[in-house]
Design a protein around this motif. Structure first.
Motif, PDB file in Angstrom:
ATOM      1  N   ASP A   1       0.827  -1.206   0.000  1.00 25.61           N
ATOM      2  CA  ASP A   1       0.000   0.000   0.000  1.00 25.61           C
ATOM      3  C   ASP A   1       0.864   1.259   0.000  1.00 25.61           C
ATOM      4  O   ASP A   1       1.935   1.307   0.609  1.00 25.61           O
ATOM      5  CB  ASP A   1      -0.903  -0.008   1.242  1.00 25.61           C
ATOM      6  N   ALA A   2       0.362   2.304  -0.649  1.00 27.62           N
ATOM      7  CA  ALA A   2       1.123   3.546  -0.790  1.00 27.62           C
ATOM      8  C   ALA A   2       1.290   4.281   0.534  1.00 27.62           C
ATOM      9  O   ALA A   2       2.121   5.194   0.626  1.00 27.62           O
ATOM     10  CB  ALA A   2       0.434   4.465  -1.798  1.00 27.62           C
TER      11      ALA A   2
ATOM     12  N   ARG B   1     -15.375  -4.201 -13.596  1.00 23.99           N
ATOM     13  CA  ARG B   1     -15.428  -2.933 -12.871  1.00 23.99           C
ATOM     14  C   ARG B   1     -14.091  -2.648 -12.174  1.00 23.99           C
ATOM     15  O   ARG B   1     -13.566  -1.533 -12.240  1.00 23.99           O
ATOM     16  CB  ARG B   1     -16.562  -2.964 -11.847  1.00 23.99           C
ATOM     17  N   ASN B   2     -13.510  -3.660 -11.536  1.00 21.46           N
ATOM     18  CA  ASN B   2     -12.235  -3.459 -10.845  1.00 21.46           C
ATOM     19  C   ASN B   2     -11.097  -3.178 -11.825  1.00 21.46           C
ATOM     20  O   ASN B   2     -10.202  -2.372 -11.532  1.00 21.46           O
ATOM     21  CB  ASN B   2     -11.905  -4.685  -9.998  1.00 21.46           C
ATOM     22  N   ALA B   3     -11.115  -3.824 -12.984  1.00 19.28           N
ATOM     23  CA  ALA B   3     -10.067  -3.588 -13.978  1.00 19.28           C
ATOM     24  C   ALA B   3     -10.117  -2.147 -14.473  1.00 19.28           C
ATOM     25  O   ALA B   3      -9.073  -1.480 -14.595  1.00 19.28           O
ATOM     26  CB  ALA B   3     -10.223  -4.560 -15.146  1.00 19.28           C
ATOM     27  N   MET B   4     -11.314  -1.645 -14.772  1.00 17.87           N
ATOM     28  CA  MET B   4     -11.423  -0.274 -15.257  1.00 17.87           C
ATOM     29  C   MET B   4     -11.043   0.739 -14.181  1.00 17.87           C
ATOM     30  O   MET B   4     -10.407   1.759 -14.463  1.00 17.87           O
ATOM     31  CB  MET B   4     -12.847  -0.014 -15.768  1.00 17.87           C
ATOM     32  N   ARG B   5     -11.403   0.459 -12.935  1.00 15.09           N
ATOM     33  CA  ARG B   5     -11.037   1.388 -11.869  1.00 15.09           C
ATOM     34  C   ARG B   5      -9.535   1.400 -11.630  1.00 15.09           C
ATOM     35  O   ARG B   5      -8.957   2.448 -11.315  1.00 15.09           O
ATOM     36  CB  ARG B   5     -11.790   1.016 -10.591  1.00 15.09           C
ATOM     37  N   CYS B   6      -8.906   0.257 -11.764  1.00 10.43           N
ATOM     38  CA  CYS B   6      -7.455   0.189 -11.601  1.00 10.43           C
ATOM     39  C   CYS B   6      -6.752   0.989 -12.693  1.00 10.43           C
ATOM     40  O   CYS B   6      -5.862   1.805 -12.408  1.00 10.43           O
ATOM     41  CB  CYS B   6      -6.998  -1.272 -11.631  1.00 10.43           C
ATOM     42  N   VAL B   7      -7.145   0.771 -13.942  1.00  5.71           N
ATOM     43  CA  VAL B   7      -6.540   1.497 -15.059  1.00  5.71           C
ATOM     44  C   VAL B   7      -6.836   2.985 -14.945  1.00  5.71           C
ATOM     45  O   VAL B   7      -5.961   3.835 -15.188  1.00  5.71           O
ATOM     46  CB  VAL B   7      -7.050   0.932 -16.396  1.00  5.71           C
ATOM     47  N   ARG B   8      -8.049   3.314 -14.559  1.00  6.36           N
ATOM     48  CA  ARG B   8      -8.425   4.732 -14.403  1.00  6.36           C
ATOM     49  C   ARG B   8      -7.531   5.418 -13.375  1.00  6.36           C
ATOM     50  O   ARG B   8      -7.054   6.542 -13.605  1.00  6.36           O
ATOM     51  CB  ARG B   8      -9.889   4.819 -13.984  1.00  6.36           C
ATOM     52  N   ALA B   9      -7.290   4.768 -12.249  1.00  2.00           N
ATOM     53  CA  ALA B   9      -6.474   5.384 -11.197  1.00  2.00           C
ATOM     54  C   ALA B   9      -5.051   5.628 -11.669  1.00  2.00           C
ATOM     55  O   ALA B   9      -4.469   6.690 -11.408  1.00  2.00           O
ATOM     56  CB  ALA B   9      -6.482   4.494  -9.951  1.00  2.00           C
TER      57      ALA B   9
ATOM     58  N   TYR C   1      -5.459   8.830  -6.027  1.00  3.30           N
ATOM     59  CA  TYR C   1      -5.388   7.971  -7.204  1.00  3.30           C
ATOM     60  C   TYR C   1      -4.447   6.796  -6.958  1.00  3.30           C
ATOM     61  O   TYR C   1      -4.738   5.664  -7.373  1.00  3.30           O
ATOM     62  CB  TYR C   1      -4.908   8.766  -8.422  1.00  3.30           C
ATOM     63  N   LEU C   2      -3.329   7.056  -6.288  1.00  4.08           N
ATOM     64  CA  LEU C   2      -2.385   5.976  -6.010  1.00  4.08           C
ATOM     65  C   LEU C   2      -2.987   4.957  -5.048  1.00  4.08           C
ATOM     66  O   LEU C   2      -2.801   3.738  -5.209  1.00  4.08           O
ATOM     67  CB  LEU C   2      -1.092   6.563  -5.442  1.00  4.08           C
TER      68      LEU C   2
ATOM     69  N   HIS D   1      -5.655  -0.376  -4.350  1.00  2.02           N
ATOM     70  CA  HIS D   1      -6.856  -1.058  -3.858  1.00  2.02           C
ATOM     71  C   HIS D   1      -7.436  -2.007  -4.906  1.00  2.02           C
ATOM     72  O   HIS D   1      -7.969  -3.077  -4.551  1.00  2.02           O
ATOM     73  CB  HIS D   1      -7.904  -0.019  -3.453  1.00  2.02           C
ATOM     74  N   HIS D   2      -7.330  -1.646  -6.182  1.00  2.00           N
ATOM     75  CA  HIS D   2      -7.980  -2.440  -7.238  1.00  2.00           C
ATOM     76  C   HIS D   2      -7.003  -3.276  -8.066  1.00  2.00           C
ATOM     77  O   HIS D   2      -7.456  -4.024  -8.934  1.00  2.00           O
ATOM     78  CB  HIS D   2      -8.750  -1.510  -8.182  1.00  2.00           C
ATOM     79  N   LYS D   3      -5.715  -3.175  -7.826  1.00  2.00           N
ATOM     80  CA  LYS D   3      -4.748  -3.854  -8.691  1.00  2.00           C
ATOM     81  C   LYS D   3      -4.791  -5.372  -8.577  1.00  2.00           C
ATOM     82  O   LYS D   3      -4.294  -6.085  -9.456  1.00  2.00           O
ATOM     83  CB  LYS D   3      -3.324  -3.367  -8.404  1.00  2.00           C
TER      84      LYS D   3
END
Length: 655
Positions: free
Chosen positions: A76-77, A223-231, A255-256, A261-263
């Motif tokens: 985690d960041a 949904r998780n894939a798109m949120r990960c790429v979006r972040a 964003y980080l 969280h979604h990676k």
């Protein structure tokens, strides 16, 4: 001598004159004419991570700033690790060389330090961990984006979405500074910094379009894939800001956190070769067990046989995913380095001015262009001469522009001559236009005038729109936008008699993000059904202001539309004065969900207007309502996604 000894000798030679000036200072003439004693200090060393490992004496995957262990690089960041103390490491290394005690060597190895000397140790007034600078080119574009695309490819393959992704990828429209893909993503063999930077501007929208209409079992991973790429994309865009506020740094940190969280949705694709071999071996073992089980049972009814095969297949898939997830991880250094971006901005300012892409991009002008224009015989000398000439002429052009700013009436370099020089020098053919501080904004201009078009009949034929429809929209434009004194006549015969000129291009000045006196030129083109440069017809997407900033949600009073035509209309008004109307014919789209951003991928959806046939939803608007080009990503069935990640200005406006 070893390579390390040679490296240490070279850097000692470089830093020796700097050391004396850093300690005792040197008298220098300042910009105000006064002479002061100055103390220049080494503040930054711009390099990629492999070079930092060598210069700082780090083990592989070691961070130059903090003592993050290798097994926690992908954590985690919010985790914080001690800052490196290279002076302490040097003392421990010296104790090891003096005593030979292995405990000293082990203590250095535990924090990722080799016994090699850090080349920066001993330089006065230098905090060595602060020499590290975030590198957008190698860390983000050539690092994380390449990793991310490998994960996405495997993810798409698993869910059988590769063909849809490639179809959307090849259908992307043009945009200033964006290189339109000509091949499917899988067909591109080499990805460099320019291509990865281009990818970052469109990958979120392309992925969102490719993952549309998921099956019930696919909804959560999609949904998780798109949120990960979006972040990750949003973080990279924020990192390119020229100036920051506490709010923008808070966005970067959030964003980080969202990315971490979604990676996990991509974790099964972060596997080593050994892990994949173990998964394949287990898969083969389960298959052989089923074969032995069927042989021992003897003859099995077809229904029972299918049940056993399905159960075995589900077991193999489940155990394979368990093995891949249990032995895969995100512990690689380029992911960890992102945690130092915000702290760097707080100490030293924006990130782009320290990135290695400044030097890498300079290679094109300084070396590659010169080599291409040489006869390849003694090319080095010709490259130097070429760059020297280009630099000299560029300096003279800046002088001419400065003189023109002081004396507007003097004759300077013509625009055609300037564009010709920039083209020959391999620079941009559409340079950013500077203006004087507080000076007038550059005007929108109609370009590429059509020959032999002087009436609405000819305009109607070129636009493939009935004359009556054009007149109807002209009347609506007049009632909607013009004052009573300047409204157009509503009689068809009088409208037919008005002179018309048609154009193929609208030049729009767009203010550069976070600049006050620099403008990019957007060239909005419309060719109707005619080919553009021996290719397909081109009718660009543009932003049209059609309401107040409180309308259409995140679009803030603007709607995207397809530019179908440009024309100039001259009318007679009271007192025989002539009025010129510079107008555009645009197919306006409508926003979905009142312009609200879709939470999953962070983009706005638009579509064709309901109940309207093709070319029946056209509007005629003044060219002053067209603010810039738009970039839309097709989603099928007359729907598009507004690509708000295409540039920093759009990213800042559509949210």
């Amino acid at each position: 001598m070893t390579n390390d000894e040679i490296l240490e000798g070279v850097f000692s030679l470089i830093f020796e004159p700097l050391e004396a000036i850093t300690k005792f200072g040197k008298e220098m003439v300042c910009s105000d004419g006064s002479v002061r004693r100055c103390f220049p200090v080494l503040a930054a060393w711009i390099a990629d991570h492999a070079e930092n490992e060598m210069l700082h004496g780090l083990k592989r995957m070691g961070c130059a700033v903090c003592e993050a262990p290798v097994e926690r690089l992908g954590s985690d960041a919010e985790e914080v690790y001690p800052t490196r103390d290279y002076e302490k490491y040097a003392r421990i290394a010296q104790q090891y060389f003096d005593t030979g005690d292995e405990e000293f060597a082990n203590s250095l190895s535990a924090v990722g330090i080799k016994m090699d000397r850090n080349v920066f140790t001993g330089i006065s007034r230098v905090t060595i961990p602060h020499l590290f600078k975030p590198d957008i080119l190698h860390n983000v574009y050539l690092g994380l984006f390449k990793h991310m695309m490998q994960w996405i490819e495997d993810f798409l393959k698993k869910h059988d979405r590769q063909d849809i992704f490639d179809e959307v990828w090849k259908s992307l429209p043009p945009y200033p500074g964006f290189f339109v893909p000509r091949k499917a993503y899988r067909e591109v063999t080499q990805w460099q910094g320019k291509e990865m930077r281009n990818l970052g501007r469109c990958i979120l929208g392309v992925l969102a379009s490719a993952l549309r209409r998921p099956a019930p079992a696919q909804q959560v991973p999609f949904r998780n894939a798109m949120r990960c790429v979006r972040a990750l994309v949003d973080f990279s865009l924020m990192a390119q800001y020229q100036s920051h506020t506490p709010e923008t740094l808070g966005y970067m940190e959030q964003y980080l956190k969202d990315f971490h969280h979604h990676k996990d949705v991509f974790q099964e694709f972060r596997t080593s070769k050994r892990t994949r071999e173990d998964a394949d071996a287990n898969d083969e073992r389960l298959r052989l067990e089923l074969d032995r089980q069927l042989k021992n049972v003897g003859r099995v009814p077809p229904v029972r046989r299918r049940q056993l095969l399905d159960a075995n297949r589900m077991q193999r898939v489940g155990e394979r995913e368990d093995i891949l997830r249990s032995q895969s991880h995100f512990n690689f250094i380029k992911l960890h380095l992102l945690v130092h971006y915000c702290s760097h901005v707080r100490r030293f300012g924006n990130i782009p001015m320290y990135s290695t892409d400044v030097g890498e991009l300079a290679h094109k002008v300084q070396i590659k262009e010169g080599y291409r224009r040489s006869n390849k015989n003694d090319a080095a000398r010709q490259i130097l001469f070429y760059y020297d000439r280009v630099h000299a002429v560029s300096m003279r052009m800046l002088t001419v522009h400065a003189l023109q700013a002081q004396k507007p009436d003097c004759e300077g370099l013509s625009g055609d001559a300037e564009r010709a020089f920039l083209r020959e020098a391999g620079q941009s053919q559409s340079p950013t236009r500077p203006t004087q501080a507080g000076g007038p904004r550059p005007k929108r201009l109609l370009r590429s005038r059509y020959a032999n078009v002087d009436s609405f009949r000819q305009l109607s034929r070129n636009l493939d729109i009935p004359v009556e429809r054009i007149f109807e929209e002209l009347v609506r434009y007049s009632r909607r936008s013009l004052s009573d004194h300047h409204r157009l006549t509503e009689e068809d015969e009088k409208l037919r008699a008005m002179p018309v000129e048609q154009f193929g291009q609208l030049e729009i000045p767009v203010q550069v993000f976070q600049e006050t006196d620099l403008y990019d030129m957007h060239h909005a083109r419309t060719t109707g059904k005619k080919p553009f440069r021996n290719g397909a017809p081109r009718n660009d997407w543009v932003w049209v202001t059609v309401g107040s900033t409180s309308e259409f949600g995140a679009l803030r009073g603007r709607l995207p539309g397809k530019l179908c035509g440009l024309f100039k209309l001259r009318t007679d008004t009271v007192g025989s004065a002539k009025t010129v109307h510079r107008l555009a014919v645009v197919e306006i789209l409508q926003s979905q969900n009142s312009g609200r951003i879709v939470d999953t991928h962070g983009l706005v959806k638009v579509s064709k207007r309901r109940g309207t046939s093709e070319r029946n939803d056209i509007w005629i608007v003044d060219i002053m309502t067209i603010s810039s080009l738009a970039h839309l990503i097709p989603e099928g069935d007359g729907q598009w996604l507004v690509n708000s990640r295409i540039d920093l200005r759009t990213f800042n406006e559509v949210y």
